[in-house]
Design an enzyme around this catalytic site. Structure first.
Site, PDB file in Angstrom:
ATOM      1  N   GLY A   1       1.580   3.046  -2.504  1.00  0.00           N
ATOM      2  CA  GLY A   1       1.150   3.990  -3.547  1.00  0.00           C
ATOM      3  C   GLY A   1       1.652   3.550  -4.922  1.00  0.00           C
ATOM      4  CE  LYS A   2       2.417  -2.330  -4.390  1.00  0.00           C
ATOM      5  NZ  LYS A   2       2.082  -1.988  -3.002  1.00  0.00           N
TER       6      LYS A   2
ATOM      7  N   GLY B   1      -0.136  14.094  -2.764  1.00  0.00           N
ATOM      8  CA  GLY B   1      -1.587  13.894  -2.787  1.00  0.00           C
ATOM      9  C   GLY B   1      -1.911  12.735  -3.705  1.00  0.00           C
TER      10      GLY B   1
ATOM     11  CG  ASP C   1      -1.916  -1.148   1.199  1.00  0.00           C
ATOM     12  OD1 ASP C   1      -2.269  -1.617   0.096  1.00  0.00           O
ATOM     13  OD2 ASP C   1      -2.298  -1.618   2.284  1.00  0.00           O
TER      14      ASP C   1
ATOM     15  CD  GLN D   1       0.718  -8.759  -2.592  1.00  0.00           C
ATOM     16  OE1 GLN D   1       1.359  -9.425  -3.381  1.00  0.00           O
ATOM     17  NE2 GLN D   1      -0.530  -8.429  -2.821  1.00  0.00           N
TER      18      GLN D   1
ATOM     19  N   GLY E   1      -4.542  -4.258  -3.843  1.00  0.00           N
ATOM     20  CA  GLY E   1      -5.514  -3.206  -4.145  1.00  0.00           C
ATOM     21  C   GLY E   1      -4.721  -1.962  -4.492  1.00  0.00           C
ATOM     22  CG  HIS E   2      -1.947  -1.925  -6.992  1.00  0.00           C
ATOM     23  ND1 HIS E   2      -0.994  -2.419  -7.850  1.00  0.00           N
ATOM     24  CD2 HIS E   2      -1.719  -2.540  -5.797  1.00  0.00           C
ATOM     25  CE1 HIS E   2      -0.239  -3.298  -7.201  1.00  0.00           C
ATOM     26  NE2 HIS E   2      -0.664  -3.385  -5.960  1.00  0.00           N
TER      27      HIS E   2
ATOM     28  NE  ARG F   1      -7.502  -6.490   6.545  1.00  0.00           N
ATOM     29  CZ  ARG F   1      -6.565  -7.432   6.484  1.00  0.00           C
ATOM     30  NH1 ARG F   1      -6.374  -8.245   7.516  1.00  0.00           N
ATOM     31  NH2 ARG F   1      -5.811  -7.565   5.415  1.00  0.00           N
TER      32      ARG F   1
ATOM     33  CB  THR G   1      -6.539 -10.094   1.618  1.00  0.00           C
ATOM     34  OG1 THR G   1      -6.027 -11.157   0.801  1.00  0.00           O
ATOM     35  CG2 THR G   1      -5.452  -9.064   1.856  1.00  0.00           C
TER      36      THR G   1
ATOM     37  CB  SER H   1       3.367  11.121  -4.033  1.00  0.00           C
ATOM     38  OG  SER H   1       1.969  11.193  -4.180  1.00  0.00           O
TER      39      SER H   1
HETATM   40  P1  GDP Z   1      -0.768   0.438  -3.555  1.00  0.00           P
HETATM   41  O1  GDP Z   1      -1.378  -0.846  -3.116  1.00  0.00           O
HETATM   42  O2  GDP Z   1       0.699   0.501  -3.316  1.00  0.00           O
HETATM   43  O3  GDP Z   1      -1.111   0.809  -4.974  1.00  0.00           O
HETATM   44  O4  GDP Z   1      -1.411   1.575  -2.623  1.00  0.00           O
HETATM   45  P2  GDP Z   1      -2.959   1.713  -2.220  1.00  0.00           P
HETATM   46  O5  GDP Z   1      -3.723   2.194  -3.383  1.00  0.00           O
HETATM   47  O6  GDP Z   1      -3.463   0.490  -1.544  1.00  0.00           O
HETATM   48  O7  GDP Z   1      -2.872   2.810  -1.078  1.00  0.00           O
HETATM   49  C1  GDP Z   1      -2.375   4.067  -1.316  1.00  0.00           C
HETATM   50  C2  GDP Z   1      -3.464   5.102  -0.964  1.00  0.00           C
HETATM   51  O8  GDP Z   1      -2.876   6.375  -0.835  1.00  0.00           O
HETATM   52  C3  GDP Z   1      -4.514   5.277  -2.053  1.00  0.00           C
HETATM   53  O9  GDP Z   1      -5.742   5.606  -1.458  1.00  0.00           O
HETATM   54  C4  GDP Z   1      -3.982   6.429  -2.882  1.00  0.00           C
HETATM   55  O10 GDP Z   1      -5.008   7.123  -3.581  1.00  0.00           O
HETATM   56  C5  GDP Z   1      -3.395   7.292  -1.811  1.00  0.00           C
HETATM   57  N1  GDP Z   1      -2.222   8.088  -2.180  1.00  0.00           N
HETATM   58  C6  GDP Z   1      -1.200   7.750  -3.009  1.00  0.00           C
HETATM   59  N2  GDP Z   1      -0.241   8.714  -2.958  1.00  0.00           N
HETATM   60  C7  GDP Z   1      -0.676   9.633  -2.079  1.00  0.00           C
HETATM   61  C8  GDP Z   1      -0.116  10.843  -1.562  1.00  0.00           C
HETATM   62  O11 GDP Z   1       0.993  11.250  -1.895  1.00  0.00           O
HETATM   63  N3  GDP Z   1      -0.850  11.532  -0.653  1.00  0.00           N
HETATM   64  C9  GDP Z   1      -2.082  11.129  -0.239  1.00  0.00           C
HETATM   65  N4  GDP Z   1      -2.722  11.868   0.652  1.00  0.00           N
HETATM   66  N5  GDP Z   1      -2.647   9.997  -0.700  1.00  0.00           N
HETATM   67  C10 GDP Z   1      -1.939   9.252  -1.590  1.00  0.00           C
HETATM   68  P1  IMO Z   2      -0.892  -4.140  -2.306  1.00  0.00           P
HETATM   69  O1  IMO Z   2      -0.463  -4.692  -3.628  1.00  0.00           O
HETATM   70  C1  IMO Z   2      -0.954  -4.494   2.048  1.00  0.00           C
HETATM   71  C2  IMO Z   2      -1.041  -8.532   3.698  1.00  0.00           C
HETATM   72  C3  IMO Z   2      -2.294  -8.957   4.426  1.00  0.00           C
HETATM   73  C4  IMO Z   2      -1.716  -9.915   5.442  1.00  0.00           C
HETATM   74  C5  IMO Z   2      -0.592 -10.608   4.655  1.00  0.00           C
HETATM   75  C6  IMO Z   2      -0.999 -11.929   4.048  1.00  0.00           C
HETATM   76  O2  IMO Z   2      -2.190  -3.392  -2.346  1.00  0.00           O
HETATM   77  O3  IMO Z   2       0.209  -3.354  -1.682  1.00  0.00           O
HETATM   78  P2  IMO Z   2      -2.539 -12.635   2.004  1.00  0.00           P
HETATM   79  O4  IMO Z   2      -3.993 -12.375   1.728  1.00  0.00           O
HETATM   80  O5  IMO Z   2      -1.623 -12.142   0.926  1.00  0.00           O
HETATM   81  O6  IMO Z   2      -2.254 -14.067   2.358  1.00  0.00           O
HETATM   82  O7  IMO Z   2      -2.229 -11.790   3.336  1.00  0.00           O
HETATM   83  O8  IMO Z   2      -0.230  -9.707   3.611  1.00  0.00           O
HETATM   84  N1  IMO Z   2      -1.249  -8.047   2.316  1.00  0.00           N
HETATM   85  C7  IMO Z   2      -1.184  -6.760   1.954  1.00  0.00           C
HETATM   86  N2  IMO Z   2      -0.985  -5.665   2.720  1.00  0.00           N
HETATM   87  N3  IMO Z   2      -1.052  -4.390   0.699  1.00  0.00           N
HETATM   88  C8  IMO Z   2      -1.216  -5.492  -0.066  1.00  0.00           C
HETATM   89  O9  IMO Z   2      -1.202  -5.451  -1.415  1.00  0.00           O
HETATM   90  C9  IMO Z   2      -1.329  -6.747   0.561  1.00  0.00           C
HETATM   91  N4  IMO Z   2      -1.511  -8.015   0.117  1.00  0.00           N
HETATM   92  C10 IMO Z   2      -1.442  -8.802   1.200  1.00  0.00           C
HETATM   93  O10 IMO Z   2      -2.955  -7.870   5.032  1.00  0.00           O
HETATM   94  O11 IMO Z   2      -1.103  -9.195   6.477  1.00  0.00           O
HETATM   95 MG    MG Z   3      -2.880  -1.547  -1.836  1.00  0.00          MG
END
Ligand code: GDP
Ligand code: IMO
Ligand code: MG
Length: 434
Positions: free
Chosen positions: A20-21, A422, A18, A233, A45-46, A310, A136, A420
């Protein structure tokens, strides 16, 4: 120097996911022809934000929102066909074109079946509190376990051989039903005929997308097409290098193995890290702030899971853990995300060592017991007050924000390319010289 000069690039997370990929891939993809997801599955979840539209991508690579980009789900990923088809449908309903010309899936990727999702949930439920991983619930662990165990894994290519598929599902159902009954006292049984019919229908729908992904990818690379490898991840969730057993079940750091390309296929590795740390699910997190600081970060940063909703655990930037991740992944550049979230904090802490027992260590320990025990040794840096979401140049950031970014860059011995400020595409500062 511009983004395109990075050459073929791997974008991967340096923390616990998570980072911000999704935003970074979407931002860079205009300079690329291909995006390849090489690990994970529906657990990811990206998020991509385009104007007022917010997309949460799970299995589909984050390049689908740009026209003219080929998106590949490579062999190292696991595919849940029901969830993937649902994701494709909901993207189409939002006007995103998805067909065999811009989305391909590897015929070698393993399939997630209902027994995988079920086992994920039952095993977590049955585990003692301290042993729960906090997955998850997408069946990821059981699916990768069957893949490595070799006896019960079923791959995408098998969807095209009805007789063989029926036989494999019959045998697997018999085994899983017996296992679930004996180990989990579970009365529910899997109906091999119904599941075979369902998966054959999935196969028909997925057929236009199936391909030999290594042939397609390596062919495109040979033609000089520019490829972006999209990690899922983060390095600290890697099954080999992460905080085992509180990890996911795939190799999140190894784009070459997952995509089926030589390691030399990427010229740059862009390591993505938040300006602080988050984690979802269980497992050690030395810099976690369970009180006010964590709450401020969670609320300002919108730190709720993209896949499960969560609340994410939040804490200070951990330079020990992230430097370890950088050692494993070898980023050539960094993307520091969510700098805006830290605005308004009087002072900021960065963990530069762990006190474990009587010792101070700077290396990331292997065992989770040491990590649970580790007390962070912090350096305190001054915070800044104004909002920075509109800032587009490094020189215009408050001095303290610049110093904070420079401090992280120095600890990781890696230049920062992206900051980044925002979630939106344009809320980004590019450091072209790095
Ligand atoms: P990923 O799994 O690495 O793609 O990241 P996620 O999408 O799960 O979580 C990143 C969250 O941060 C998302 O809700 C993005 O919209 C948000 N986001 C990404 N970059 C920024 C940032 O620089 N600032 C803020 N406030 N939100 C950001
Ligand atoms: P992105 O690509 C954050 C975490 C789960 C749990 C552990 C194992 O959005 O960054 P799993 O369902 O893979 O067996 O869960 O890994 N986890 C993540 N945490 N971002 C993710 O993906 C994740 N994918 C799995 O919360 O702790
Ligand atoms: Mg994510």
């Amino acid at each position: 120097m511009r983004h395109k000069d990075l050459g073929n690039t791997c974008v991967l997370g340096l923390q616990w996911g998570d980072e911000g990929k999704g935003k970074v891939v979407d931002l860079l993809v205009e300079h690329f022809d291909v995006v390849a997801r090489y690990a994970g599955g529906a657990n990811a979840g990206h998020t991509v934000v385009i104007d007022s539209d917010r997309f949460a991508l799970h299995q589909v690579p984050s390049g689908v929102l740009r026209e003219g980009v080929m998106n590949i789900i490579a062999s190292g990923a696991v595919i849940d066909p029901a969830a993937l088809l649902g994701e494709i449908e909901s993207l189409r309903q939002r006007g995103v074109r998805l067909d065999g010309d811009n989305l391909r899936i590897s015929d070698r990727a393993h399939l997630v079946f209902p027994w995988h999702r079920r086992e994920d949930v039952i095993a977590e439920g049955a585990a003692r509190a301290g042993d729960k991983i906090g997955t998850t619930a997408r069946g990821i662990g059981p699916c990768y376990a069957d893949k490595a165990g070799r006896r019960w894994g079923i791959r995408v290519c098998e969807l095209c051989r009805p007789a063989g598929l029926r036989e494999r599902i019959l045998a697997t159902c018999a085994y899983k039903n017996a296992l679930f009954r004996a180990v989990y006292e579970c009365r529910e049984t899997f109906d091999a005929n119904a599941i075979t019919a369902e998966y054959l229908a999935f196969g028909e729908q997925l057929r236009p997308f199936m391909c030999d992904a290594t042939a397609v990818l390596n062919g495109l690379i040979r033609q000089g097409k520019r490829v972006l490898f999209e990690g899922a991840q983060g390095a600290l969730l890697d099954v080999d290098h992460g905080t085992y057993p509180f990890v996911t079940s795939s190799s999140t750091t190894n784009f070459a193995a997952g995509a089926g390309v030589p390691a030399s296929a990427a010229n740059s590795i862009l390591g993505v890290a938040k300006a602080y740390t988050t984690r979802v699910g269980r497992g050690p997190f030395p810099t976690e702030q369970a009180g006010e600081v964590g709450d401020i970060i969670r609320e300002r940063g919108g730190e709720y899971g993209t896949t499960t909703g969560r609340p994410r655990r939040c804490g200070w930037f951990d330079a020990v853990a992230t430097a370890y991740a950088a050692r494993v992944c070898g980023p050539t550049h960094l993307a520091i995300m969510h700098l805006d979230t830290l605005s308004g904090m009087r002072e900021l802490r960065v963990c530069v060592g762990y006190r474990i027992g009587k010792k101070i260590v700077n290396d990331f320990p292997a065992d989770v017991y040491s990590l649970e025990e580790a007390e962070p040794v912090y350096e305190t840096l001054p915070g800044w007050s104004g909002e920075i979401g509109d800032c587009r140049e490094f020189s215009k950031l408050p001095d303290e924000a610049r110093r904070y970014v420079e401090f992280i860059s120095a600890r990781l011995e890696t230049p920062v390319r992206i900051i980044s400020v925002g979630p939106a595409r344009d809320q980004t500062i590019i450091l072209e010289d790095n």
